[in-house]
Design an enzyme around this catalytic site. Sequence first.
Site, short mmCIF file in Angstrom:
data_model
loop_
_atom_site.label_atom_id
_atom_site.label_comp_id
_atom_site.label_asym_id
_atom_site.label_seq_id
_atom_site.Cartn_x
_atom_site.Cartn_y
_atom_site.Cartn_z
N SER A 1 52.56 16.94 -14.51
CA SER A 1 51.12 16.77 -14.76
C SER A 1 50.37 17.95 -14.18
CB SER A 1 50.59 15.48 -14.12
OG SER A 1 51.20 14.34 -14.68
N SER B 1 53.71 14.55 -19.94
CA SER B 1 52.92 15.33 -18.98
C SER B 1 51.47 14.89 -19.03
CB SER B 1 53.03 16.82 -19.31
OG SER B 1 52.35 17.60 -18.37
N GLU C 1 47.71 15.77 -18.39
CA GLU C 1 46.77 16.87 -18.15
C GLU C 1 45.35 16.32 -18.21
OE1 GLU C 1 50.48 18.93 -19.38
OE2 GLU C 1 49.35 17.28 -20.27
#
Length: 367
Positions: free
Chosen positions: A232, A270, A272
């Site tokens: 992240s 991930s 973001e």
Amino acid sequence: MGLIKPLYDDICDMPSGTNNLITDVPGVTVGHCTIRTETLKTGVTAILPQQDNLFLHKLPAAAHVINGFGKSAGLIQINELGSLETPIVLTNTFGVGTGFNALVRYMLNQNKDIGDTTGTVNPVVMECNDGRINDIRAMAITEDHVQQALTGTKTNFVEGAVGAGTGMCCYQLKGGIGSASRQIVVDDKTFMLGALVLSNFGSLPDLEFYGCRIGSKLATFAQSEKASEKGSIIVIIATDLPLDHRQLTRICKRASVGITRTGAFIGNGSGEIALAFSTANRIAHYSDHQLSTKTTISENQIDRLFRATVSVVEESVLSSLLHAETTIDHNGHSHKSFLDAVRDMQKAQPDPEVDVLLERLGVGKAI
């Protein structure tokens, strides 16, 4: 801090601020609390957007979820009301609840009316998973750690494997905290725009520095397989330019460009998330006025802000890699820093292209 040399092949031509940190924005300070033992490598990073009472004098703000694999708190209300009313706490995934409680107590101590004669408060806590390096199951973050970070903020702070970044990985190397800033002149007045990232994302073969596919070289040398994108990155953007919630949302969206310029593609696993705030156009919690007049930048000028945003986010990611040091995880495995990994490779099989990259970064040749 930021990079030793100015960002090479920068997307914008604006100079950095005095310290090349998010704290070049007047009134912004950053503090860390770092926990390092044999099995614990974790911590807390706190951002104070201004030094006065944020609950009484809120800031215009916006958040944008680029990919929502995360457990942050406080973003819903920011995007509903367009304002930030507490400091921002960064920590690991299992520390969010503790960070929330500590931030509530911090705000209650400042404001005797919260939850009594007025409404509650919206703490903002954001996270990345440091479980690869840190024994995250130990749930080591305490409210005291959060308070230490909140009360220890300053304008000149350390980057790399410190605070919330202590146990983070970036492109399968050691990551953590990175920051940068740019000066923007509008109507003969100089404003600042800065970013701070908590980097914990990316697959090594994808890493790109200044057009050099350094990640694929390192992966080949170390015989490292391409890992799935499970990390992240949290991006905090600050400015003293007068911007409203809608404009700050647009700024947040450009953070993804800065991230991908370093090689990432923003994968399924991930998370973001970007949060932006302006220190101009403060919003009074108590006001006798039903109408207000505010100044904002013209949309015809906002491309310069987009370029500056991309630039500071890209540099912040690279800076987080350059300032981090090699770390031993809770299982005894080594997670090399970018510079240690590159120098090991160059000693074994020198590559002139990599030496050029190191010169551009201002760290000299590897050997």
